[in-house]
Design a protein around this motif. Structure first.
Motif, PDB file in Angstrom:
ATOM      1  N   GLU A  21      -6.864   6.131  -2.803  1.00  0.00           N
ATOM      2  CA  GLU A  21      -5.398   6.316  -2.321  1.00  0.00           C
ATOM      3  C   GLU A  21      -5.167   6.324  -1.214  1.00  0.00           C
ATOM      4  O   GLU A  21      -4.023   6.036  -0.740  1.00  0.00           O
ATOM      5  CB  GLU A  21      -5.343   8.032  -3.158  1.00  0.00           C
ATOM      6  N   GLU A  22      -6.171   6.835  -0.197  1.00  0.00           N
ATOM      7  CA  GLU A  22      -5.718   6.753   1.319  1.00  0.00           C
ATOM      8  C   GLU A  22      -5.425   5.168   1.445  1.00  0.00           C
ATOM      9  O   GLU A  22      -4.422   4.853   2.354  1.00  0.00           O
ATOM     10  CB  GLU A  22      -6.960   7.166   1.835  1.00  0.00           C
ATOM     11  N   ALA A  23      -6.459   4.531   1.151  1.00  0.00           N
ATOM     12  CA  ALA A  23      -6.456   3.045   1.587  1.00  0.00           C
ATOM     13  C   ALA A  23      -4.926   2.369   0.963  1.00  0.00           C
ATOM     14  O   ALA A  23      -4.130   1.499   1.566  1.00  0.00           O
ATOM     15  CB  ALA A  23      -7.439   2.123   0.985  1.00  0.00           C
ATOM     16  N   ALA A  24      -4.551   2.895  -0.182  1.00  0.00           N
ATOM     17  CA  ALA A  24      -3.362   2.229  -0.801  1.00  0.00           C
ATOM     18  C   ALA A  24      -2.038   2.802   0.118  1.00  0.00           C
ATOM     19  O   ALA A  24      -1.061   2.065   0.316  1.00  0.00           O
ATOM     20  CB  ALA A  24      -3.055   2.667  -2.174  1.00  0.00           C
TER      21      ALA A  24
ATOM     22  N   SER B  59      -5.801  11.418   6.416  1.00  0.00           N
ATOM     23  CA  SER B  59      -6.486  10.513   7.197  1.00  0.00           C
ATOM     24  C   SER B  59      -5.734  10.042   8.485  1.00  0.00           C
ATOM     25  O   SER B  59      -6.228   9.663   9.422  1.00  0.00           O
ATOM     26  CB  SER B  59      -7.178   9.290   6.566  1.00  0.00           C
ATOM     27  N   VAL B  60      -4.477  10.219   8.364  1.00  0.00           N
ATOM     28  CA  VAL B  60      -3.369  10.097   9.558  1.00  0.00           C
ATOM     29  C   VAL B  60      -2.928  11.368  10.067  1.00  0.00           C
ATOM     30  O   VAL B  60      -3.223  12.362   9.505  1.00  0.00           O
ATOM     31  CB  VAL B  60      -2.279   8.998   9.169  1.00  0.00           C
TER      32      VAL B  60
ATOM     33  N   LEU C 147       5.350   6.850   6.233  1.00  0.00           N
ATOM     34  CA  LEU C 147       5.477   5.811   4.986  1.00  0.00           C
ATOM     35  C   LEU C 147       4.008   6.073   4.534  1.00  0.00           C
ATOM     36  O   LEU C 147       3.733   5.943   3.194  1.00  0.00           O
ATOM     37  CB  LEU C 147       5.280   4.483   5.565  1.00  0.00           C
ATOM     38  N   HIS C 148       2.908   6.344   5.324  1.00  0.00           N
ATOM     39  CA  HIS C 148       1.634   6.887   4.559  1.00  0.00           C
ATOM     40  C   HIS C 148       1.835   7.765   3.750  1.00  0.00           C
ATOM     41  O   HIS C 148       1.267   8.096   2.468  1.00  0.00           O
ATOM     42  CB  HIS C 148       0.731   6.852   5.468  1.00  0.00           C
ATOM     43  N   GLU C 149       2.501   8.932   3.997  1.00  0.00           N
ATOM     44  CA  GLU C 149       2.720  10.211   3.406  1.00  0.00           C
ATOM     45  C   GLU C 149       3.744  10.021   2.038  1.00  0.00           C
ATOM     46  O   GLU C 149       3.455  10.535   1.072  1.00  0.00           O
ATOM     47  CB  GLU C 149       3.177  11.330   4.269  1.00  0.00           C
TER      48      GLU C 149
END
Length: 309
Positions: free
Chosen positions: A110-113, A54-55, A82-84
């Motif tokens: 998972e994406e939101a976390a 999503s990013v 950091l998202h990845e």
């Protein structure tokens, strides 16, 4: 979500990871790891290397690799990295993975976390508490965090959205009034990325006053959806952070207003802030003993949400 993020941080620490090092320079900290690799790719990549996140990044599990595009600002690259890393942690730890699979919407969870993990690392609790004051999350605190930290506007949006006490959205918009990122809390759906929000009176006023600085507050804001419909009328506030606008909108309990009840037709999201906190004051958490805003505590709790998690 708070429990999942806390567990992700705990897993990182058990793997000899340094959270503070990630906060200071995530690329430097991760470049020194042997269990995960980091690669940077141009904005336009071959089909076999397309990113599926999503990013503007991606995660590859064989071997574990965090992918970040180079076209973004340095701040946004750190948020994406950091998202990845959040994906890596959730897909390589059994307990974290089970929490994802047990959720009714595992992909969204998972994406939101991952977003929440990145925001939590880039914006530590003591830093956030230092700018909230008695007012709570606002456009002012968003700009102060952008000035004080290395965090991207996306990270700031996620962090502050999590502190709202009613259904709301924190969004980043470009100089044309189009959304580049949005985070939400409660039952309010965020605007779609790239969507044109210039019909929103708050956005229109911000664009008209671009270059003048300051904070704009309007009580007739709304979100324009791709279906052509709009959200309920919202309380809104916005400010420029560099060349991007950070906009915050809530259905009720606007932290920057002394009184902001729900409008007709708006569903209640918990109790109104004016009922729970008639005089918003800072509180001291009995777990970490840090002075924090009331929004960082569950109702009736003596410890903050982060300690409780």
């Amino acid at each position: 979500m708070a429990a999942q993020v806390a567990a992700m941080i705990a897993v990182w620490c058990r793997r000899d990871g340094d959270v503070e090092a990630l906060t200071l320079d995530a690329f430097d900290a991760l470049d020194q790891r042997e269990d995960v690799s980091v690669i940077r790719v141009p904005e336009f990549v071959p089909a076999e290397a397309q990113l599926d996140c999503s990013v503007a990044g991606g995660y590859r599990d064989t071997p574990p690799t965090l992918v970040v595009t180079q076209s973004m600002s340095v701040r946004r690259q750190h948020f994406t990295l950091l998202h990845e890393l959040g994906h890596h942690l959730q897909r390589t730890d059994l307990t974290l993975g089970e929490a994802v699979l047990m959720h009714p919407e595992p992909d969204l969870f998972e994406e939101a976390a991952c977003d929440a993990f990145a925001a939590r690392v880039l914006l530590p609790a003591d830093m956030v508490a230092s700018v909230l004051g008695a007012e709570g999350p606002s456009a002012r605190s968003a700009v102060e965090l952008f000035t004080l930290s290395n965090a991207s506007r996306a990270a700031i949006s996620v962090r502050l959205a999590g502190l709202l006490t009613s259904a709301g959205v924190v969004a980043v918009l470009d100089e044309t009034g189009s959304v580049t990122f949005a985070a939400s809390r409660g039952g309010l759906f965020p605007p779609r990325r790239t969507s044109d929000q210039t019909a929103n009176p708050l956005v229109r006023t911000m664009l008209e006053r671009r270059g003048e600085g300051g904070i704009v507050t309007r009580n007739d804001a709304h979100i324009r959806y791709s279906t052509g419909g709009t959200s309920n009328t919202l309380y809104g506030q916005a400010a420029w952070a560099g060349d991007r606008m950070i906009m915050m909108m809530v259905e009720e309990a606007a932290p920057w207003l002394s009184y902001s009840p729900p409008r007709d037709g708006t569903a209640m999201f918990g109790k109104m802030q004016v009922e729970e906190h008639p005089e918003p004051k800072t509180r001291t958490c009995e777990g970490c003993w840090l002075v924090k805003h009331p929004a960082q505590f569950d109702i009736g709790a003596d410890v903050c949400k982060e300690c409780a998690a």
